[in-house]
Structure formats: C-alpha cells, structure tokens
Enzyme design. Structure first.
Site, PDB file in Angstrom:
ATOM      1  N   HIS A 261      38.940  65.068  59.708  1.00  0.00           N
ATOM      2  CA  HIS A 261      39.539  66.408  59.695  1.00  0.00           C
ATOM      3  C   HIS A 261      40.345  66.573  58.419  1.00  0.00           C
ATOM      4  O   HIS A 261      40.977  65.614  57.965  1.00  0.00           O
ATOM      5  CB  HIS A 261      40.463  66.593  60.911  1.00  0.00           C
ATOM      6  CG  HIS A 261      40.727  68.020  61.220  1.00  0.00           C
ATOM      7  ND1 HIS A 261      41.705  68.742  60.572  1.00  0.00           N
ATOM      8  CD2 HIS A 261      40.125  68.878  62.083  1.00  0.00           C
ATOM      9  CE1 HIS A 261      41.698  69.981  61.042  1.00  0.00           C
ATOM     10  NE2 HIS A 261      40.748  70.095  61.953  1.00  0.00           N
ATOM     11  N   ASP A 315      35.514  68.538  68.138  1.00  0.00           N
ATOM     12  CA  ASP A 315      34.086  68.645  68.453  1.00  0.00           C
ATOM     13  C   ASP A 315      33.507  67.383  69.082  1.00  0.00           C
ATOM     14  O   ASP A 315      32.363  67.397  69.531  1.00  0.00           O
ATOM     15  CB  ASP A 315      33.293  68.988  67.180  1.00  0.00           C
ATOM     16  CG  ASP A 315      33.498  70.436  66.747  1.00  0.00           C
ATOM     17  OD1 ASP A 315      33.653  71.284  67.640  1.00  0.00           O
ATOM     18  OD2 ASP A 315      33.516  70.711  65.536  1.00  0.00           O
TER      19      ASP A 315
HETATM   20  C1  SDX Z   1      36.285  71.741  63.079  1.00  0.00           C
HETATM   21  O1  SDX Z   1      39.773  72.932  59.830  1.00  0.00           O
HETATM   22  C2  SDX Z   1      39.861  73.037  61.136  1.00  0.00           C
HETATM   23  O2  SDX Z   1      40.910  73.169  61.682  1.00  0.00           O
HETATM   24  C3  SDX Z   1      38.530  72.962  61.866  1.00  0.00           C
HETATM   25  C4  SDX Z   1      38.562  72.804  63.389  1.00  0.00           C
HETATM   26  C5  SDX Z   1      39.072  74.084  64.076  1.00  0.00           C
HETATM   27  O3  SDX Z   1      39.545  73.984  65.218  1.00  0.00           O
HETATM   28  O4  SDX Z   1      38.897  75.160  63.504  1.00  0.00           O
HETATM   29  O5  SDX Z   1      39.380  71.700  63.761  1.00  0.00           O
HETATM   30  C6  SDX Z   1      37.133  72.603  63.954  1.00  0.00           C
HETATM   31  O6  SDX Z   1      35.632  72.264  62.219  1.00  0.00           O
HETATM   32  C7  SDX Z   1      36.290  70.238  63.297  1.00  0.00           C
HETATM   33  C8  SDX Z   1      35.469  69.468  62.247  1.00  0.00           C
HETATM   34  C9  SDX Z   1      34.003  69.370  62.675  1.00  0.00           C
HETATM   35  N1  SDX Z   1      33.174  68.717  61.653  1.00  0.00           N
HETATM   36  C10 SDX Z   1      32.676  67.468  61.791  1.00  0.00           C
HETATM   37  O7  SDX Z   1      32.936  66.766  62.769  1.00  0.00           O
HETATM   38  C11 SDX Z   1      31.757  67.026  60.690  1.00  0.00           C
HETATM   39  C12 SDX Z   1      32.101  65.618  60.241  1.00  0.00           C
HETATM   40  N2  SDX Z   1      33.370  65.644  59.565  1.00  0.00           N
HETATM   41  C13 SDX Z   1      33.437  65.804  58.194  1.00  0.00           C
HETATM   42  O8  SDX Z   1      32.351  66.217  57.456  1.00  0.00           O
HETATM   43  C14 SDX Z   1      34.802  66.026  57.553  1.00  0.00           C
HETATM   44  O9  SDX Z   1      35.681  65.098  58.090  1.00  0.00           O
HETATM   45  C15 SDX Z   1      35.400  67.448  57.636  1.00  0.00           C
HETATM   46  C16 SDX Z   1      34.400  68.519  57.200  1.00  0.00           C
HETATM   47  C17 SDX Z   1      35.842  67.764  59.052  1.00  0.00           C
HETATM   48  C18 SDX Z   1      36.619  67.498  56.695  1.00  0.00           C
HETATM   49  O10 SDX Z   1      36.184  67.457  55.375  1.00  0.00           O
HETATM   50  P1  SDX Z   1      37.147  67.140  54.135  1.00  0.00           P
HETATM   51  O11 SDX Z   1      38.551  67.363  54.460  1.00  0.00           O
HETATM   52  O12 SDX Z   1      36.579  67.895  52.976  1.00  0.00           O
HETATM   53  O13 SDX Z   1      36.961  65.594  53.920  1.00  0.00           O
HETATM   54  P2  SDX Z   1      35.887  64.864  53.039  1.00  0.00           P
HETATM   55  O14 SDX Z   1      34.518  65.237  53.477  1.00  0.00           O
HETATM   56  O15 SDX Z   1      36.214  65.112  51.592  1.00  0.00           O
HETATM   57  O16 SDX Z   1      36.141  63.364  53.399  1.00  0.00           O
HETATM   58  C19 SDX Z   1      37.245  62.595  52.868  1.00  0.00           C
HETATM   59  C20 SDX Z   1      36.865  61.136  52.968  1.00  0.00           C
HETATM   60  C21 SDX Z   1      35.524  60.855  52.289  1.00  0.00           C
HETATM   61  O17 SDX Z   1      35.554  59.476  51.905  1.00  0.00           O
HETATM   62  P3  SDX Z   1      35.811  59.085  50.366  1.00  0.00           P
HETATM   63  O18 SDX Z   1      34.734  59.744  49.570  1.00  0.00           O
HETATM   64  O19 SDX Z   1      37.184  59.610  50.027  1.00  0.00           O
HETATM   65  O20 SDX Z   1      35.738  57.583  50.371  1.00  0.00           O
HETATM   66  O21 SDX Z   1      36.669  60.756  54.330  1.00  0.00           O
HETATM   67  C22 SDX Z   1      35.305  60.420  54.577  1.00  0.00           C
HETATM   68  C23 SDX Z   1      34.524  61.011  53.403  1.00  0.00           C
HETATM   69  O22 SDX Z   1      33.340  60.325  53.193  1.00  0.00           O
HETATM   70  N3  SDX Z   1      34.910  61.096  55.822  1.00  0.00           N
HETATM   71  C24 SDX Z   1      34.004  60.652  56.683  1.00  0.00           C
HETATM   72  C25 SDX Z   1      33.950  61.583  57.724  1.00  0.00           C
HETATM   73  N4  SDX Z   1      34.832  62.570  57.466  1.00  0.00           N
HETATM   74  C26 SDX Z   1      35.401  62.263  56.296  1.00  0.00           C
HETATM   75  N5  SDX Z   1      33.220  59.550  56.669  1.00  0.00           N
HETATM   76  C27 SDX Z   1      32.381  59.399  57.713  1.00  0.00           C
HETATM   77  N6  SDX Z   1      32.293  60.275  58.742  1.00  0.00           N
HETATM   78  C28 SDX Z   1      33.075  61.360  58.772  1.00  0.00           C
HETATM   79  N7  SDX Z   1      32.993  62.228  59.764  1.00  0.00           N
END
Ligand code: SDX
Length: 378
Positions: A261, A315
C-alpha cells in the site's frame, strides 16, 4: 510559492485539504470523520456511515430514518436505463457496465445546480440508491433474466443481495455484507477519489464524477485487485504450494495481489476486520481451503517482504468473504464501487464547496523548435 520536485505517482504530495477521513500508515489507523473504523464496523451501518462521511456528523434517529426512507424510494431505475443495459454484451466486465450506467444517469437528471443543498441531497440519494440496483440488474440480465425489482421492506445490504440472488439473505450474511460496505466506503486520497475530485473541480455533474471514479477504481493496482486475489489463490491451489509460488513470483518481480500500500506500512486495519469476518462466515457456513492458503501466504509474504512494509491491504480478504456468499468474482470490484460511492460523494461535496479547478504542471521532457518534415521525406 516553492516549486516541488517531480514525484512519480505524486507520492507524499497533498492534493487537497480534507476532513473526510484520516490514515496513519505507520500505526495502521483509519478514521472516518475522526471515528475509528473498528468502531464504525462494529456499531454503525453503511448508510449511517455514508451520512457521516457526506455531511460530516452522525445523524439523529430522525435524520437517519428520513435518509434511509429517501434511499428506499429512489432504488428503482428508469426502464430506459435497463433497456440500455440489456444491449451491453454479456461478456463485458460489470465495472464497464457500471461506469456506462452511472454516466447515463446524467442524461436523465441533467439539471445542474451545484450550490443548492437540495440538489446535492437529491444527487447523493439517487446515486447511493441506484448504483446497487444497476449492478444487480446487469448481473441478472447478462444471464438472460429480467432484473428483480428492489424490495422496500429490506435494508440496504439485504436488498442488494436479494436483487442479486433473487433470494432474501440470512441476517448474518446481510450484516457482514453491510460491514464490508462500511469498510470500503472511504480512504483519503486514493486514485479513484483523486479522480473524482479532479472531475468535480470542473463543476460537471455528480454522475460524471462517479463515472470517472468507477473507471479509475477498476484497475488491478486499485479496487480490481480483489478479483485478482481469488484467481491467485486458485492458482496456488494448496498450502504446500504457497512458498514455491511466492518465490517464483518474487523472482520474476511480479506483484503479489492484495499486498502492499502507498500509505500503510503495516497490515491494513480493514484487512484485519475482514479476516475476522471471513472466520465468522466460515463458522456458520463451512470452511474454505482458500482461507488456509491465504493465511499461509500472508505469513510467507511477511517473512520475505515485511521489512519493506508489505502487508495485506483491504483487497486481500474481501474476496474470500464475497466468494463464500456465492457472489461471482467479477462483481467484487463493482461491490467495492457501491461502497466507495459514499466516499466519492463526500469528496465531491467538499471539493465544490471550496473549488479551484485542478490544473497541475508537468516536467517537459520533449523537443523544442523541432522541424516539420514533409511526409514524402520521412
Ligand atoms: C487499494 O490508495 C488507497 O488508499 C487504495 C485503497 C483504497 O481503499 O482506496 O486502499 C484500495 O487500491 C488497495 C491496493 C490494491 N492493489 C494491490 O493489491 C496490487 C498489489 N499492490 C501493489 O501493486 C502496490 O503495493 C500498490 C499499487 C498498492 C502501491 O504501489 P506503490 O505505492 O506505487 O508502491 P510500488 O509499486 O512502487 O512498490 C514499492 C516497493 C517496490 O519494491 P522496490 O522496487 O522498492 O524494491 O514495494 C514492492 C515493489 O516491488 N511492492 C511489492 C508489492 N507492493 C509493493 N512487491 C511485491 N508484491 C506487492 N504487492
């Protein structure tokens, strides 16, 4: 004015001043209008919480009765909207159907009187009342059936489940579903809420605002992740396969759906509540092996990614609740939308009360003074 550096995804950049909700991502705290989500989930209902979000205060008994009464009265949708939805391809995603039907409401209620409180009230009531009916209607029509009319003797959540399944839900299922709506109702400046505020800031109508927010919610990085979680748990298939699956995903730098998140660096408080709801449902209606897979996955992800602050988000467990209720997977995100309409409306109202059109800037990375080359010379 100081100019800030460019930050992809606008991370950490305030996009509005808002008193609707608050998240402390380090401590795992979520409040709607100052009230903790745990307390609202336990003691409130989705419609009472919606009133709180939109008007900023808890309603009195009379105010809540009047609000619920108006919503009951407006649940039906125009037959022309139903006819329009009948023409949608049954293979289309229900989120696309919802986005189109939400926008279509604007055709029928085209008067725009944004600064009149009666207009705001009418739009709030119509949207909260009609969106569930449209989701249920599309579900029945894509199966070749006529939609079921809403029932005035049923509460908000019980009526939605009745319209969806053509059968009255038992009280526990209806209550748990209502709590799920409360949990999803609002969440500060997430992508779809930002979208709703940008659209609202042009002073367009609230139906266009909802349509743009629905479109934004549908993506797999946002609300659409709840569908992907179930496909992922099905693909894992067994508790034994959790770790090999996770290792493979991480090796390929793939995201684990339902985890991570932008704001929370600990487990999302909504995920904790949803996990308890899954357990309650299983105690009453039987266990599901996908829950064991989910728990093992949570453990394994914490071991591998906990130090990066990656924990279950809202989720992760919601799909298990809906799946146990027999709801088709592609309705999970439309159900998220039914709930989030409350938050989007609260932000729409807040935005237009003190509006300035959104018009950020950009960091230009293109050419200057480029030459036009005639087509025959390219
Ligand atoms: C919702 O914003 C809200 O409030 C949203 C929400 C709401 O109520 O409205 O809470 C609802 O949208 C929940 C999120 C649902 N999405 C997912 O579950 C999809 C999987 N999650 C991710 O893609 C990600 O964590 C996000 C999209 C939720 C957040 O994206 P960010 O903040 O842009 O983070 P990022 O993708 O830049 O990740 C930062 C680091 C990375 O590693 P590094 O490159 O720094 O080494 O964390 C890692 C990412 O690779 N990472 C993950 C991960 N999420 C982040 N690695 C593996 N699996 C994951 N799910």
């Amino acid at each position: 004015m100081t100019l800030c550096e460019y930050r992809p995804g606008l991370e950490g950049i305030p996009a509005a001043q808002s008193s609707v909700s608050y998240v402390d991502g380090q401590r795992g705290i979520l409040e709607y209008r100052g009230i903790r989500i745990e307390e609202l989930a336990e003691k409130s209902t989705f419609l009472e919480t919606s009133y709180l979000l939109i008007w900023g205060v808890l309603p009195t008994k009379e105010e809540l009765d009047a609000f619920e009464h108006e919503i009951r009265y407006h649940r039906r949708i125009k037959y022309r909207i139903r006819d329009m939805m009948k023409c949608f391809p049954e293979s289309g995603h229900p989120m696309d159907a919802l986005q189109a039907s939400a926008a279509a409401l604007g055709l029928f209620y085209s008067r725009r009187d944004l600064h009149n409180p009666a207009y705001t009230r009418e739009a709030v009531v119509r949207l909260l009342a009609k969106i569930p009916t449209m989701v249920a209607a599309f579900q029945l029509m894509r199966k070749g059936n006529d939609p079921v009319q809403p029932r005035d003797d049923l509460g908000y959540s019980a009526n939605f489940l009745y319209m969806l399944n053509e059968q009255e839900p038992d009280p526990l299922t209806a209550r748990i579903f209502d709590i799920c709506l409360t949990l999803h109702a609002e969440h500060t400046m997430n992508a779809s809420t930002f979208s709703s505020r940008v659209t609202a800031s042009t002073l367009t109508d609230p139906y266009a605002v909802m349509a743009s927010a629905v479109g934004t919610l549908g993506g797999p990085l946002h609300g659409g992740a709840n569908e992907e979680v179930i496909s992922m748990l099905e693909e894992i298939g067994s508790v034994e396969n959790v770790r090999p699956f996770l290792d493979d995903r991480l090796e390929h730098k793939a995201k684990i759906m339902g985890f991570g998140h932008r704001v929370y660096k600990v487990k999302d408080p909504r995920a904790t509540i949803l996990q308890n709801l899954v357990q309650q449902l299983f105690e009453s209606f039987g266990h599901d092996k996908y829950y064991d897979i989910a728990v093992e996955l949570e453990k394994a992800v914490e071991e591998k990614l906990g130090q990066k602050g990656i924990y279950p988000n809202v989720d992760f467990y919601s799909g298990l609740v809906y799946r146990k209720m027999g709801i088709p997977i592609d309705l999970f995100t439309p159900i998220f939308a039914i709930a989030r309409v409350a938050g989007w409306l609260a932000h729409w109202k807040e935005q237009i009360e003190e509006n300035r059109i959104y018009r950020p800037t950009q960091v230009y990375t293109g050419l200057h003074e480029a030459t036009y080359i005639p087509i025959e010379q390219r």
